[in-house]
Structures are given as structure tokens and as C-alpha cells.
Design a protein around this motif. Sequence first.
Motif, PDB file in Angstrom:
ATOM      1  N   ARG A 192      19.802  25.961  23.547  1.00  0.00           N
ATOM      2  CA  ARG A 192      18.577  26.369  24.245  1.00  0.00           C
ATOM      3  C   ARG A 192      17.330  25.780  23.602  1.00  0.00           C
ATOM      4  O   ARG A 192      16.269  25.745  24.222  1.00  0.00           O
ATOM      5  CB  ARG A 192      18.474  27.898  24.271  1.00  0.00           C
ATOM      6  CG  ARG A 192      19.530  28.564  25.154  1.00  0.00           C
ATOM      7  CD  ARG A 192      19.194  30.026  25.382  1.00  0.00           C
ATOM      8  NE  ARG A 192      19.233  30.796  24.153  1.00  0.00           N
ATOM      9  CZ  ARG A 192      20.302  31.437  23.696  1.00  0.00           C
ATOM     10  NH1 ARG A 192      21.441  31.385  24.385  1.00  0.00           N
ATOM     11  NH2 ARG A 192      20.267  32.128  22.573  1.00  0.00           N
ATOM     12  N   GLN A 193      17.481  25.347  22.342  1.00  0.00           N
ATOM     13  CA  GLN A 193      16.320  24.790  21.643  1.00  0.00           C
ATOM     14  C   GLN A 193      16.218  23.290  21.873  1.00  0.00           C
ATOM     15  O   GLN A 193      17.223  22.588  21.876  1.00  0.00           O
ATOM     16  CB  GLN A 193      16.438  25.067  20.138  1.00  0.00           C
ATOM     17  CG  GLN A 193      16.409  26.542  19.781  1.00  0.00           C
ATOM     18  CD  GLN A 193      16.736  26.778  18.306  1.00  0.00           C
ATOM     19  OE1 GLN A 193      17.115  25.847  17.605  1.00  0.00           O
ATOM     20  NE2 GLN A 193      16.597  28.012  17.854  1.00  0.00           N
ATOM     21  N   LYS A 194      15.018  22.809  22.019  1.00  0.00           N
ATOM     22  CA  LYS A 194      14.797  21.382  22.166  1.00  0.00           C
ATOM     23  C   LYS A 194      14.854  20.745  20.779  1.00  0.00           C
ATOM     24  O   LYS A 194      14.136  21.151  19.875  1.00  0.00           O
ATOM     25  CB  LYS A 194      13.428  21.125  22.807  1.00  0.00           C
ATOM     26  CG  LYS A 194      13.212  19.668  23.165  1.00  0.00           C
ATOM     27  CD  LYS A 194      11.902  19.493  23.899  1.00  0.00           C
ATOM     28  CE  LYS A 194      11.705  18.029  24.259  1.00  0.00           C
ATOM     29  NZ  LYS A 194      10.436  17.811  24.990  1.00  0.00           N
ATOM     30  N   PRO A 195      15.751  19.776  20.583  1.00  0.00           N
ATOM     31  CA  PRO A 195      15.865  19.188  19.248  1.00  0.00           C
ATOM     32  C   PRO A 195      14.596  18.469  18.827  1.00  0.00           C
ATOM     33  O   PRO A 195      13.968  17.765  19.629  1.00  0.00           O
ATOM     34  CB  PRO A 195      17.036  18.200  19.402  1.00  0.00           C
ATOM     35  CG  PRO A 195      17.104  17.898  20.865  1.00  0.00           C
ATOM     36  CD  PRO A 195      16.633  19.142  21.559  1.00  0.00           C
ATOM     37  N   GLY A 196      14.210  18.649  17.562  1.00  0.00           N
ATOM     38  CA  GLY A 196      13.062  17.948  17.013  1.00  0.00           C
ATOM     39  C   GLY A 196      13.409  16.527  16.657  1.00  0.00           C
ATOM     40  O   GLY A 196      14.567  16.102  16.731  1.00  0.00           O
ATOM     41  N   ALA A 197      12.403  15.799  16.230  1.00  0.00           N
ATOM     42  CA  ALA A 197      12.609  14.384  15.911  1.00  0.00           C
ATOM     43  C   ALA A 197      13.582  14.225  14.739  1.00  0.00           C
ATOM     44  O   ALA A 197      14.453  13.341  14.755  1.00  0.00           O
ATOM     45  CB  ALA A 197      11.270  13.746  15.574  1.00  0.00           C
ATOM     46  N   GLU A 198      13.462  15.101  13.731  1.00  0.00           N
ATOM     47  CA  GLU A 198      14.333  15.002  12.559  1.00  0.00           C
ATOM     48  C   GLU A 198      15.780  15.290  12.930  1.00  0.00           C
ATOM     49  O   GLU A 198      16.698  14.592  12.486  1.00  0.00           O
ATOM     50  CB  GLU A 198      13.851  15.980  11.485  1.00  0.00           C
ATOM     51  CG  GLU A 198      14.591  15.845  10.170  1.00  0.00           C
ATOM     52  CD  GLU A 198      14.014  16.751   9.090  1.00  0.00           C
ATOM     53  OE1 GLU A 198      14.762  17.074   8.159  1.00  0.00           O
ATOM     54  OE2 GLU A 198      12.827  17.132   9.198  1.00  0.00           O
ATOM     55  N   GLN A 199      15.985  16.310  13.783  1.00  0.00           N
ATOM     56  CA  GLN A 199      17.337  16.655  14.197  1.00  0.00           C
ATOM     57  C   GLN A 199      17.935  15.545  15.050  1.00  0.00           C
ATOM     58  O   GLN A 199      19.114  15.199  14.908  1.00  0.00           O
ATOM     59  CB  GLN A 199      17.318  17.969  14.979  1.00  0.00           C
ATOM     60  CG  GLN A 199      18.708  18.472  15.357  1.00  0.00           C
ATOM     61  CD  GLN A 199      18.649  19.782  16.117  1.00  0.00           C
ATOM     62  OE1 GLN A 199      17.574  20.354  16.308  1.00  0.00           O
ATOM     63  NE2 GLN A 199      19.791  20.258  16.559  1.00  0.00           N
ATOM     64  N   THR A 200      17.120  14.983  15.925  1.00  0.00           N
ATOM     65  CA  THR A 200      17.592  13.881  16.765  1.00  0.00           C
ATOM     66  C   THR A 200      18.005  12.692  15.923  1.00  0.00           C
ATOM     67  O   THR A 200      19.042  12.062  16.159  1.00  0.00           O
ATOM     68  CB  THR A 200      16.492  13.464  17.754  1.00  0.00           C
ATOM     69  OG1 THR A 200      16.134  14.594  18.564  1.00  0.00           O
ATOM     70  CG2 THR A 200      16.968  12.325  18.645  1.00  0.00           C
ATOM     71  N   GLN A 201      17.213  12.393  14.886  1.00  0.00           N
ATOM     72  CA  GLN A 201      17.532  11.281  14.004  1.00  0.00           C
ATOM     73  C   GLN A 201      18.844  11.538  13.260  1.00  0.00           C
ATOM     74  O   GLN A 201      19.674  10.627  13.103  1.00  0.00           O
ATOM     75  CB  GLN A 201      16.404  11.059  13.001  1.00  0.00           C
ATOM     76  CG  GLN A 201      16.639   9.870  12.080  1.00  0.00           C
ATOM     77  CD  GLN A 201      15.511   9.720  11.071  1.00  0.00           C
ATOM     78  OE1 GLN A 201      14.574  10.510  11.036  1.00  0.00           O
ATOM     79  NE2 GLN A 201      15.605   8.687  10.237  1.00  0.00           N
ATOM     80  N   ALA A 202      19.046  12.783  12.833  1.00  0.00           N
ATOM     81  CA  ALA A 202      20.278  13.122  12.131  1.00  0.00           C
ATOM     82  C   ALA A 202      21.493  12.972  13.044  1.00  0.00           C
ATOM     83  O   ALA A 202      22.550  12.493  12.621  1.00  0.00           O
ATOM     84  CB  ALA A 202      20.194  14.543  11.603  1.00  0.00           C
ATOM     85  N   GLN A 203      21.332  13.374  14.316  1.00  0.00           N
ATOM     86  CA  GLN A 203      22.428  13.238  15.270  1.00  0.00           C
ATOM     87  C   GLN A 203      22.762  11.776  15.521  1.00  0.00           C
ATOM     88  O   GLN A 203      23.938  11.395  15.593  1.00  0.00           O
ATOM     89  CB  GLN A 203      22.063  13.937  16.581  1.00  0.00           C
ATOM     90  CG  GLN A 203      22.002  15.455  16.468  1.00  0.00           C
ATOM     91  CD  GLN A 203      21.461  16.112  17.727  1.00  0.00           C
ATOM     92  OE1 GLN A 203      20.896  15.449  18.598  1.00  0.00           O
ATOM     93  NE2 GLN A 203      21.632  17.431  17.829  1.00  0.00           N
ATOM     94  N   VAL A 204      21.718  10.965  15.635  1.00  0.00           N
ATOM     95  CA  VAL A 204      21.925   9.529  15.856  1.00  0.00           C
ATOM     96  C   VAL A 204      22.627   8.916  14.648  1.00  0.00           C
ATOM     97  O   VAL A 204      23.558   8.115  14.789  1.00  0.00           O
ATOM     98  CB  VAL A 204      20.576   8.823  16.131  1.00  0.00           C
ATOM     99  CG1 VAL A 204      20.747   7.310  16.104  1.00  0.00           C
ATOM    100  CG2 VAL A 204      20.007   9.278  17.471  1.00  0.00           C
ATOM    101  N   GLN A 205      22.188   9.303  13.446  1.00  0.00           N
ATOM    102  CA  GLN A 205      22.789   8.761  12.227  1.00  0.00           C
ATOM    103  C   GLN A 205      24.247   9.186  12.097  1.00  0.00           C
ATOM    104  O   GLN A 205      25.096   8.389  11.703  1.00  0.00           O
ATOM    105  CB  GLN A 205      21.984   9.215  11.011  1.00  0.00           C
ATOM    106  CG  GLN A 205      22.309   8.443   9.739  1.00  0.00           C
ATOM    107  CD  GLN A 205      21.415   8.850   8.591  1.00  0.00           C
ATOM    108  OE1 GLN A 205      21.359  10.014   8.211  1.00  0.00           O
ATOM    109  NE2 GLN A 205      20.698   7.882   8.038  1.00  0.00           N
ATOM    110  N   GLN A 206      24.542  10.447  12.462  1.00  0.00           N
ATOM    111  CA  GLN A 206      25.925  10.922  12.397  1.00  0.00           C
ATOM    112  C   GLN A 206      26.800  10.150  13.383  1.00  0.00           C
ATOM    113  O   GLN A 206      27.929   9.749  13.048  1.00  0.00           O
ATOM    114  CB  GLN A 206      25.978  12.420  12.702  1.00  0.00           C
ATOM    115  CG  GLN A 206      27.387  13.020  12.672  1.00  0.00           C
ATOM    116  CD  GLN A 206      28.005  13.005  11.292  1.00  0.00           C
ATOM    117  OE1 GLN A 206      27.323  13.257  10.300  1.00  0.00           O
ATOM    118  NE2 GLN A 206      29.288  12.691  11.200  1.00  0.00           N
ATOM    119  N   ALA A 207      26.283   9.946  14.584  1.00  0.00           N
ATOM    120  CA  ALA A 207      27.040   9.192  15.584  1.00  0.00           C
ATOM    121  C   ALA A 207      27.266   7.755  15.115  1.00  0.00           C
ATOM    122  O   ALA A 207      28.359   7.199  15.286  1.00  0.00           O
ATOM    123  CB  ALA A 207      26.297   9.205  16.921  1.00  0.00           C
TER     124      ALA A 207
END
Length: 377
Positions: A192-207
Motif C-alpha cells: 500500500r506504500q509508495k516506494p521511495g527512491a532509496e527503496q526503489t534503488q535497492a530493489q533494482v540493485q537486488q534484481a
Amino acid sequence: MPHHPSPPPAAVLRALPPGEQPLSAAARAFNLQLTRVDKLKAQLDELDALGQAHRVELHRWVAPLQQRQRQRMRELALWLAECLQGKTLSRLQQATATEALCRLAQTLAEEGDRAMAALHDQHSPQTLAQKKQAAADALRERLEQVLGEPLADASEDASMEELLRAGMARLRESQDEEQARRQAKAKARKARQKPGAEQTQAQVQQADAETQLRTLFRQLASALHPDRETDAQERLRKTALMSEANAAYGRKDLVTLMQIQLRAELADPAAVSRLADDRLAALTLLLKQQVAGLERERAARQQRLAGEFDLPPGQVANPNTLKQHLLAQVAALESAVAQTEQDLERVQEPAGLKRWLNQQRETPGRVRADRDPDDYF
């Protein structure tokens, strides 16, 4: 041909500075995690060696004392049984002697002495089987109180060990169900929460990290596929490497996969140094996750060793704690053997036997024919 062991991961895989320029922050972070992987693997090997060495020391120092103590206890039980056949003891002294005999025989029977089991059942109002069943019933009641439900996975005549296994399995199942519920709630909140820039970057890095790991494994699988090899010896070598690579990929062991790549001469050792910082950062993320897994494995092995060697609660298995515990074990056993030998000498004289029985009655903690369910934990 002599066998040359592979260099440690930090020496083989680290990023090197490009010419005269210093290492980038991403390269330094990558090298740091490699060093941590190397150190943790060495610590795991040290724990394995420590366990083996301590088992040898236990066999050397503790096992002979335990055997000597069992023999003296057996002699004492048999002597008490012989004394009970006579008419020199009062009724109270006979009861005390019977209690002491049953305590000794039960201890030895639980270590596999069938003759002592028979001797116990001959003199005890409750057989060993009845005592174990009573203890099992009490344990079942306690487990069902903790769980808040009947222990349906264990039969009515289940042993203590079976009850413990069933109870612990149900407890773990309940904990897993609770954890799954918490994770589902957390995942729903996160969705339900909109991911922040830091979280988005972490997801991209994990992928990106997982993509690189998968790509590396596929390259190895393609190059090492044994069915494509005509030479029998080379097929065996590739089969072994492929099996190792499969296991490493299953546990996301980047270091081992990269080492296999070098051992199979499928990569330039300097290739890591030429990677862009973003790719190095993705690989460093995988290494951090591997480090966390190795730290968990180190803690688990320390816990297993502490349990195997009966260290006091809270103590971590290391050379010092194991040595101190061994010294305490030896001292306690030497004291117990000396006491049992002294008891055995005393009871062989009629007057000494009666004084010994009176002392047993005055200090009932030393003689217990019946066991509380807690004794079986």
C-alpha cells in the motif's frame, strides 16, 4: 602431478587498482566482503576441527572415568542386593538400601545395562517401563498446556523422545504460522506504500545482483555440461564441477561460482577489476548476503557444539570454554568415582553399611529411586 590447493577467495577474486589510480569505493567494498567471506569460512573450518579435537579429548579423559564410575556403581548395587537377602537390616534400613539400589540400577539401566534393569524391576514397586510411562504422561500434559491443544501427532504410548519431537514440531509449526501471518501483514502494508527512491534503488540493485548470479551460473552450466564432452576423464571433471556449481547456485554462493569459473579457465582473473562500479555494487550485495548466511551458519555450529558438549547456557563453544568445561567434567567425575569407591568400601563392613544407610536417609538428595519428569529433559 602434485595437488596445489586453490588460493583463498580474497587472493583470487579481489578487484585490483587500475594502474596507478586508487581503488574506487565500490571496489573497496567488494574486496572487504570477500575478506569477510574468507574469514568466516576459515572460522567454520576451525569450529569443525575444534569439535573433532574435543571429541578426542573427551574419549581420552572422560570416557575412562565414566566407565570406572559405572563399574563401581554396579558393584555397589549388587552388594546392596546381596545385603537385602540377609536378616541383619531393620525394616527402615532395608527400605533405604532398596531405594539406593534402585537409584543405582536405574541410572545404569538407562545407559543400556539390561542386568541392572532386571535388578531394578525386581526391587522397585514401579518398573522402569511404568516410571517412563508416568514421566511421558506428565510431559504430554505439560506440552499440551503450552500448545493449548491436544498433541494429536503422538500416540498414547509414545516415548519421551517421540513426545518431544512431536511437541517441538507442533511448536515450530505454530511459530511458522505466526511468522507467515506477520509477513503477510507487513507485505500488505508495504504494497500500500509508495516506494521511495532509496527503496526503489535497492530493489533494482537486488534484481541486478540476481540477474548477474543467474547469468554466471548459466555460463558455467553451458561450458561444463558433461554430455557435450567426449573425453571420459574430462567428463568426470566437468560432472564434479557442475555438481559443485549447482550446490553453490542453490545457496547463492557467489564466491564459489566465481572460483569454479577460474578453475575451469572460463574467465580472466582480472575481469573483476574491469567491472563498472554499478556491477561491482550488485556483486557486493550478493557477497553481503553470503556473509550474513555464513554468520548464521557459524552461530548454528557454535550452538550445536555447545549442545553436544553440554556447555552451560549462554556459553559459546570456543577452545577456552570447552577446555574449562572438560576440566570441570573430569574433576566432577574424579570426585564421584572417589565417593562411590569410598561408599563401596564402607558398605562391605556390617557396621559401616548401617552407618552409610543412616547417612543416606539423612541426606535424601543423594539417593533418589524415582525420577521427576524434568530428569528426562
